[in-house]
Design an enzyme around this catalytic site. Structure first.
Site, PDB file in Angstrom:
ATOM      1  N   ILE A 100      43.346  40.222  36.324  1.00  0.00           N
ATOM      2  CA  ILE A 100      42.906  40.013  34.949  1.00  0.00           C
ATOM      3  C   ILE A 100      41.924  38.851  34.877  1.00  0.00           C
ATOM      4  O   ILE A 100      41.999  37.922  35.692  1.00  0.00           O
ATOM      5  CB  ILE A 100      44.139  39.769  34.029  1.00  0.00           C
ATOM      6  N   CYS A 101      41.010  38.930  33.893  1.00  0.00           N
ATOM      7  CA  CYS A 101      40.092  37.845  33.563  1.00  0.00           C
ATOM      8  C   CYS A 101      39.061  37.634  34.676  1.00  0.00           C
ATOM      9  O   CYS A 101      38.290  38.528  34.975  1.00  0.00           O
ATOM     10  CB  CYS A 101      40.876  36.578  33.243  1.00  0.00           C
ATOM     11  N   ALA A 102      39.030  36.488  35.302  1.00  0.00           N
ATOM     12  CA  ALA A 102      38.085  36.207  36.376  1.00  0.00           C
ATOM     13  C   ALA A 102      38.576  36.728  37.729  1.00  0.00           C
ATOM     14  O   ALA A 102      37.789  36.860  38.668  1.00  0.00           O
ATOM     15  CB  ALA A 102      37.819  34.706  36.478  1.00  0.00           C
TER      16      ALA A 102
END
Length: 178
Positions: A100-102
């Site tokens: 998730i995310c970066a």
């Protein structure tokens, strides 16, 4: 067992939401520090005591390997060679690899999203080498699960739980999750 990996600078909401929801559903999940210390400090200076260190995790027996984002947490995860090797083996074996995310940047660097749909935090999409980037909150393509960021942490956790075979209906209702 399922593992979520913690590196200094991890995004707390992305890691702990996953742990909370999976444990509420009775799924086994352990937090794993990629360092020699079980204490890991999140990006917002929240210390968390991991269940175990990487050297004690049975990585090849896990049903799912999960990466929270956050910076510099995602960079620290990406620099961990034993984790990278475990992710590649898990993906090849058809086990769940989620980020998730970066953190999906690591999947891109390893070639694990090549030819697949994937998502990530806005601005990180250039690192999804070979992927078809989409902006859905959660993207599942075969055994790879990706999500966008802190606001999608619950969506990500519920998608993981369902991919692991859990019925999330009652928990969604109990948590007032739309």
């Amino acid at each position: 067992m399922n593992y979520i990996f913690l590196a200094d600078g991890f995004e707390e909401i992305e890691a702990l939401t996953v742990v909370d929801i999976l444990r509420r559903l009775g799924l086994d999940i352990a937090t794993v520090s990629i360092t020699e210390s079980r204490t890991v400090v999140g990006t917002h200076s929240i210390p968390v005591t991991a269940d175990l260190c990487l050297c004690d995790a049975a990585l090849d027996e896990a049903a799912a390997l999960i990466l929270p984002g956050g910076l510099p947490g995602a960079d620290n995860l990406q620099a961990c060679k034993p984790l990278a090797e475990a992710l590649c083996r898990a993906a090849k074996d058809g086990r769940i690899v989620a980020a998730i995310c970066a953190a999906p940047r690591m999947l891109g660097a390893l070639g694990l999203v090549s030819g697949k749909k994937a998502t990530c935090y806005p601005g990180c999409e250039g690192a999804l080498t070979g992927a078809h980037y989409v902006t859905d909150r959660v993207v599942i393509d075969d055994n790879i699960i990706t999500s966008r960021g802190p606001a999608t942490a619950s969506d990500f956790a519920f998608a993981l739980a369902e991919a692991l075979g859990a019925d999330t209906t009652a928990l969604r209702s109990g948590m007032l999750y739309a």
